[in-house]
Design a protein around this motif. Structure first.
Motif, PDB file in Angstrom:
ATOM      1  N   LEU A  80      -1.012   3.340  -2.579  1.00 53.90           N
ATOM      2  CA  LEU A  80      -1.719   4.525  -2.084  1.00 53.90           C
ATOM      3  C   LEU A  80      -0.745   5.645  -1.804  1.00 53.90           C
ATOM      4  O   LEU A  80      -0.885   6.377  -0.819  1.00 53.90           O
ATOM      5  N   ASP A  95      -2.464   9.031  -1.653  1.00 47.05           N
ATOM      6  CA  ASP A  95      -3.867   8.998  -1.234  1.00 47.05           C
ATOM      7  C   ASP A  95      -4.035   9.871   0.010  1.00 47.05           C
ATOM      8  O   ASP A  95      -3.293   9.738   0.974  1.00 47.05           O
ATOM      9  N   SER A 138       0.817  -1.211   0.000  1.00 42.80           N
ATOM     10  CA  SER A 138       0.000   0.000   0.000  1.00 42.80           C
ATOM     11  C   SER A 138       0.849   1.257   0.000  1.00 42.80           C
ATOM     12  O   SER A 138       0.361   2.316  -0.364  1.00 42.80           O
ATOM     13  N   PRO A 176     -10.044  -0.719  -2.595  1.00 39.45           N
ATOM     14  CA  PRO A 176      -8.662  -0.753  -3.094  1.00 39.45           C
ATOM     15  C   PRO A 176      -8.184  -2.191  -3.248  1.00 39.45           C
ATOM     16  O   PRO A 176      -8.549  -3.067  -2.458  1.00 39.45           O
TER      17      PRO A 176
END
Lengths: 121, 503, 612
Positions: free
Chosen positions: C105, C108, C101, C243
């Motif tokens: 991300l 994000d 992640s 996700p």
């Protein structure tokens, strides 16, 4: 004299008095009816007093009480009737309904000037 | 010592009412500070009282003659059933008065509001401590009357006919609950004529209800308390009252005043009702479950945030009443646990809802969107409270509901088990409906498409320091009770066994 | 050792709290805390697991318990080989997902809440796996569901994400009622909520056949919901808007596998109610075929993987239903590894191409070589190509089913034969859809960017987890030869059956050849596209449940306004009406009043006269 003569008279007078109070529209006549009722009661009291030969004369005494109270009451009542006449212009009991529980003014009681709490226009 | 503690617990907030009013003559801010000091003092006093009291009522009470001619006594006592509720009450009032510090109502009169809240607190604490039926009734009324003023004076001012709505909500609240408590009083008098005393401790141990008068008494007491709890279909005062009340009023109503009803059921109705009667107790349980499902369905169709939370309270109280209608120790445990948990969680929900309403000027769900984006922390707290309210295991709300269902599966032997099992299953499906409406609410309010049609939500100020301070006890306790339910379950079990002599 | 277990349970929650608290104050610190906490958790898990694999003595410990409830509730843990292997699976995948992640991300804005939720989820899964108290298990179970809800709706701007999250949470929560009632029934029946005590009681008492059918049935309902089996299977594909790392962690490796774990953990309850096992076998048979067929006809890469997960979970349930416990558990582990690998590589592809539709992919093997390798291994394991792990475990499962069909007493014979047929059929369909997906993504030419320069391999943070997952996918097969090493001495039967494996491999090869021929002939449209807008089950749920509830809620609101409020307002209105009626006597006319007095007095006098 038989007892029933004054009793009959008293009943008749009382009945006429009740009629006057309940049916007549003129306030003075209603008051006359009240007087008739009171005096009918007086006759009743005196008659029984004589018939029973009451030593204390309770009946006659009470009749005196009644006369006094009647006089006081009639003085007050006539004063009220006079004021009613001054404010409304009439003393017709059927038209005096301003104390009714209604919304707005009662159409039966519209005659007469609107006066304030002191009776002035 | 006990006498000092118990009397002081009722007297302290009452005394501070006077102080607040006097301070309010000088300056409003001072008055609120004095009120907060009073509330904190009451909280500490209540902690001390709970610590020195034993878990079961063993005679260490305050028991003085009050109205000797009618055999009404000033009889106060604390045990494992009322202890948790007392602690929750004092904590909630600290939070409520603390929130007034920075968040004074726009229409002024903060000192009066604080004084009224303290008066309500005194009444509520008195009700929780009272062990004489008429004394309970008296304190019950003391807690109710100031609420009319709170709703009417400081209530919702948004919208065109706000004044009329406030008056209607406040008056309906008052008339309903006063009517209920009048019926309750008649019931109490009937109990006295059957049992010979107003003392509930003696009644619980010696009175065996039987016969039509006893039944009538139990029905009347139930009716009166059903209005307060509220039990369907006497709940209609609740949505309006909650949604038009100011934030502090809603929190107090939901977190504290509803518990008067449920506590009354446990303390004053269970001893006078007999589970062997064929109709009354299952009927009460049935109404409770109807309330659970009905409230959840109503929530699904709500358009106002505070009304939705208000209806959810009706549902939660349904679980409480279902639990205590089983007449088991587990049921009383569930009822008290669920009451305390509901107080914390719904108090938090109403605080957050009030915050949202203050920031955005509206409580209509359709006008609130995308709060995760504009006020992420506030939205996060709301999501946490919503999860707790829908009974997520691990948070406080779960244990009350679970124990309620458990006790409904195995009620006391005199009650019809088939009926209660059916009610338990229906109640479990009510949990699903609860999840559904909270999810729907979060979806439209916290998430939701933020389009130009619904208006861009400019970032409003997120949770302030005072708000964190006021809300954190509720947040922390929700988690603590969720992972350590034994803290409450133990004392309640001892008290219930002793008081009601249940198996 | 028990305090290590406690630490292992608490570290993820503390890490989550810390990550949230740091929040946006420092990007680097929050990521460091998240990954570091996950790593620490993994270390603790390895310590705990290493001590309890194979023939190690299981650990049972009660940290704190309250006996105030009728039966004691407490923080009780029980670590045995089953828990150990699942701990390893979940902690490893969780750690890899946290690392992944970082890249996925990277920019994000909501990273802190995401990472915190992943950490909470990890803690919850560990709780479920080591819980000995059924309530503790339920707490972890539902907490996972809540985290799944929040994580699926991470990109809540998308309508599908919002809808999918609500659907997932509601369906699983409804099914969890089964678990709630099962716990209540078991607790009342055995006087304890401790799994170890309940199972011991069952082993000791000779219970009549199907005595525990109701708890077993309720448990079946719960696991059917959690693991997306018929009729609760539709939430899993709709959870794909979340996700991709979340899909890997929650919807492939851990949460959905928790259902299988629960059956494995409470196996004696099921064994004592064979009718429920038959039901489970039927559900598994139907689901595996249905899932595979849906995967065959969908165009979205993640949905292929989602339906594939549904189908493979059915395999595990089928194995457990026929008594092949070790085969089922090993397939669970294998699936966790290769499905996580598949999802994470799919994430790479999606990251590169910008879409999940396979129509937009094609010819990517040149630009995404690492992902290509990872996905090839993953699909190979899924299809059951020797010597990847999927081959061994799948064959073990099929062999177990065959064994039960021939000799077994648990499941009704025709159901177990149906299950065998379903398993073989599904295996072939699995080959077909895996091969199709592999070809569509990496070969040929789609409508997407294809070999454009903008298509590039993912950053190292996304590649390293892929490499790490490739290892068990490729080499994990040896487990099948000696399951006792991992699962404990009572599961000593070897799971390798030569004859069946050869037959299966032959069928697999035939299917692959057919698919490749279709690819050669027809290109990307290998078979007619059957478009199913919604699975029919969804329509049933919608018409049968969702719409009536919505209608009822509107009825209730109208009823509140028109009936209940009318009664409340009516009370006031009738009081006013009565008052208006009584007002009519107040005429204001004195003579009327006097008449009433006279008549009344006369009546009273008469009445007094007659009474006395």
């Amino acid at each position: 004299m038989p007892l029933w003569w004054p009793l009959l008279l008293a009943s008749l007078l009382f009945a006429i008095g009740v009629y006057g109070v309940l049916v007549r529209r003129n306030a003075v006549l209603v008051l006359m009816g009240v007087e008739l009722m009171l005096n009918a009661v007086n006759i009743n009291l005196v008659a029984f007093d004589a018939h029973l030969r009451d030593v204390l004369h309770g009946g006659q005494t009470l009749a005196l009480f009644t006369i006094v109270i009647a006089a006081a009451e009639i003085g007050l009542a006539l004063a009220v009737v006079l004021l009613v006449f001054r404010t409304h212009g009439h003393i017709d009991l059927d038209r005096l309904r301003s104390l009714a529980d209604r919304d707005g003014l009662d159409e039966l009681d519209q005659r007469g000037p609107r006066l304030d709490h002191r009776g002035a226009r | 010592m006990n006498a000092v503690a118990l009397n002081g617990l009722v007297g302290l907030p009452a005394a501070f009412v006077v102080f607040v009013v006097l301070a309010g003559r000088r300056r409003e801010r001072l008055a609120v500070t004095v009120a907060v000091v009073g509330a904190v003092g009451t909280l500490l006093w209540s902690v001390w009282t709970v610590l020195i009291s034993s878990r079961a009522l063993d005679g260490s009470h305050v028991d003085l003659a009050w109205v000797a001619a009618l055999d009404i006594r000033w009889h106060l006592g604390l045990d494992g059933i009322s202890g948790p509720l007392v602690l929750m009450t004092t904590l909630v009032f600290v939070c409520v008065l603390g929130s007034l510090v920075r968040n004074a109502p726009d229409c002024g009169g903060t000192a009066a509001l604080a004084a009224l809240l303290l008066l309500i607190e005194a009444g509520v604490l008195g009700s929780f401590l009272a062990l004489d039926m008429v004394l309970f009734f008296a304190f019950f009324e003391v807690a109710l009357i100031p609420m009319w003023f709170v709703i009417h004076q400081w209530g919702d001012r948004h919208g065109p006919d706000a004044e009329a709505r406030r008056r209607r909500a406040a008056t309906r609240f008052l008339v309903f609950t006063v009517l209920g408590s009048a019926l309750m009083l008649v019931g109490f008098v009937l109990v006295r004529s059957e049992a010979g005393t107003f003392d509930i401790v003696r009644i619980a141990s010696t009175y065996d209800p039987s016969g039509p008068t006893a039944l009538a008494a139990a029905v009347l007491v139930a009716l009166g308390l059903a209005v307060k709890t509220p039990l369907w279909p006497l709940h209609i005062w609740l949505p309006d009252a909650h949604s038009t009340a100011p934030t502090v009023g809603s929190v107090v109503l939901a977190a504290v005043l509803l518990k008067l009803g449920t506590y009354g059921f446990i303390r004053f109705w269970m001893p006078v009702a007999d589970p062997d009667w064929e109709v009354l107790v299952p009927f009460v349980a049935g109404l409770a479950v109807v309330g659970i499902v009905y409230a959840a369905l109503a929530c699904l169709a709500q358009t106002d945030l505070k009304q939705l939370i208000a209806y959810s309270s009706v549902g939660h109280m349904g679980f409480v009443v279902l639990a205590l209608a089983t007449f088991t120790v587990g049921g009383v445990q569930a009822a008290v646990f669920a009451s305390v948990a509901h107080g914390l969680i719904t108090g938090l929900l109403f605080f957050v809802a009030g915050s949202i309403k203050d920031r955005y000027g509206t409580g209509t769900i359709a006008e609130l969107r995308g709060l995760y984006a504009s006020v992420p922390r506030l939205a996060g707290v709301f999501a946490f409270a919503a999860m707790a309210s829908l009974g997520l295991p691990g948070l406080a709300g779960f244990w009350g509901e679970m124990l309620a269902i458990r006790s409904a599966l195995y009620p006391v032997p005199g009650l019809p088990q088939g009926t209660f099992v059916t009610l338990a299953v229906i109640a479990a499906f009510g949990v699903i409906l609860t999840s559904a409406y909270f999810l729907a609410l979060m979806r439209s309010m916290l998430q939701g498409p933020v389009t130009s049609a619904t208006g861009p939500r400019e970032p409003s100020p997120d949770v302030s320091a005072v708000e964190w301070l006021v809300w954190s006890p509720l947040l922390v306790l929700t988690v603590v009770l969720g992972v350590a339910p034994g803290l409450l379950l133990g004392p309640v079990a001892e008290a219930a066994t002793a008081f009601l002599e249940l198996s | 050792m028990s305090w290590v277990v406690l630490a292992m349970l608490l570290v993820p929650f503390c890490s989550a709290a810390l990550t949230l608290w740091i929040g946006h104050r420092s990007e680097v610190t929050s990521r460091g805390v998240a990954v570091g906490g996950s790593a620490l958790g993994l270390v603790l898990v390895v310590v705990v697991a290493a001590g309890h694999l194979g023939d190690a003595v299981p650990l049972t410990h009660v940290f704190v318990s309250t006996s105030a409830a009728v039966e004691p509730i407490g923080l009780a843990v029980h670590v045995d080989p089953l828990s150990a292997v699942l701990l390893l699976l979940s902690a490893t995948v969780a750690f890899l997902v946290q690392v992944y992640s970082l890249g996925y991300l990277a920019d994000d804005p909501r990273y802190p809440s995401y990472a915190a939720l992943v950490a909470v989820f990890t803690g919850a899964m560990s709780t479920v796996v080591v819980a000995d108290d059924l309530w503790l298990l339920l707490v972890g179970w539902e907490l996972m569901g809540a985290c799944s809800y929040f994580l699926i709706s991470h990109h809540w701007e998308l309508a599908e994400a919002r809808a999918g999250a609500v659907k997932a949470f509601l369906i699983t929560r409804t099914a969890d009622l089964g678990l709630l009632f099962a716990i209540l029934l078991l607790g009342a029946r055995f006087g304890s909520y401790r799994i170890s005590e309940i199972l011991a009681s069952i082993q000791q008492q000779a219970l009549p056949r199907d005595d525990l059918w109701l708890p077993a049935l309720l448990l079946t309902v719960a696991v059917t919901g959690k693991s997306a089996q018929l009729p609760f299977h539709t939430w899993l594909p709709d959870a794909m808007p979340g996700p991709t790392p979340i899909s890997a962690l929650i919807h492939a490796a851990t949460m959905v596998a928790a259902g299988v774990f629960l059956v494995a953990r409470t196996y004696p309850v099921f064994v004592s109610a064979p009718t429920v096992l038959t039901l489970l076998a039927s559900i598994a048979a139907a689901t595996m075929v249905l899932g595979a067929l849906y995967a065959l006809f969908t165009d979205d890469l993640k949905r292929v993987l989602a339906w594939s997960t549904v189908s493979q979970l059915a395999y595990m349930f089928g194995a457990l239903a026929v008594g092949a416990w070790s085969a089922g558990v090993l397939h669970l582990l294998a699936h966790g590894a290769f499905k996580a690998l598949l999802f994470l590589s799919a994430g790479s592809v999606v990251h590169a191409v910008g879409s999940t539709s396979m129509g937009r992919m094609g010819g990517l093997r040149g630009r995404l070589p690492h992902t290509f390798l990872a996905m090839t291994l993953g699909f190979g394991a899924l299809a059951g190509i020797v010597p990847l792990i999927g081959f061994f475990t799948k064959d073990a499962v099929i062999a177990g089913a065959l064994e039960q069909a021939r000799h077994g007493r648990l499941v009704w014979p025709w159901v177990s034969w149906a299950l065998v047929v379903a398993m073989i059929l599904t295996a072939l369909v699995t080959v077909a859809y895996s091969l199709r997906a592999w070809l569509l993504v990496f070969f040929g030419k789609g409508t997407g960017p294809g070999t454009a320069d903008s298509v590039h391999e993912s950053p190292w943070s996304m590649r390293v987890p892929l490499y790490l997952l490739m290892v068990p996918t490729a080499l994990g097969g040896f487990l099948v030869f000696k399951p006792a090493a991992v699962l404990g001495p009572q599961h000593h039967e070897s799971l390798v059956h030569g004859a069946e494996s050869v037959v299966m491999t032959g069928l697999v090869v035939v299917t692959a050849v057919v698919v490749l021929l279709l690819w050669r002939r027809r290109g990307r449209q290998m078979w007619p596209h059957v478009v199913l807008p919604h699975p029919p089950v969804d329509v049933v749920w919608d018409r049968g449940l969702v719409r009536p509830v919505g209608w009822l809620s509107r009825v209730v609101r109208a009823g509140e306004r028109d009936v209940v409020e009318a009664y409340a307002d009516g009370a006031g209105a009738s009081a006013r009406g009565l008052g208006r009626l009584l007002r009519l006597t107040q005429t204001g006319n004195v003579q009327t009043y006097l008449m009433v007095v006279v008549v009344g007095a006369a009546a009273l006098a008469v009445a007094a006269g007659t009474v006395s």
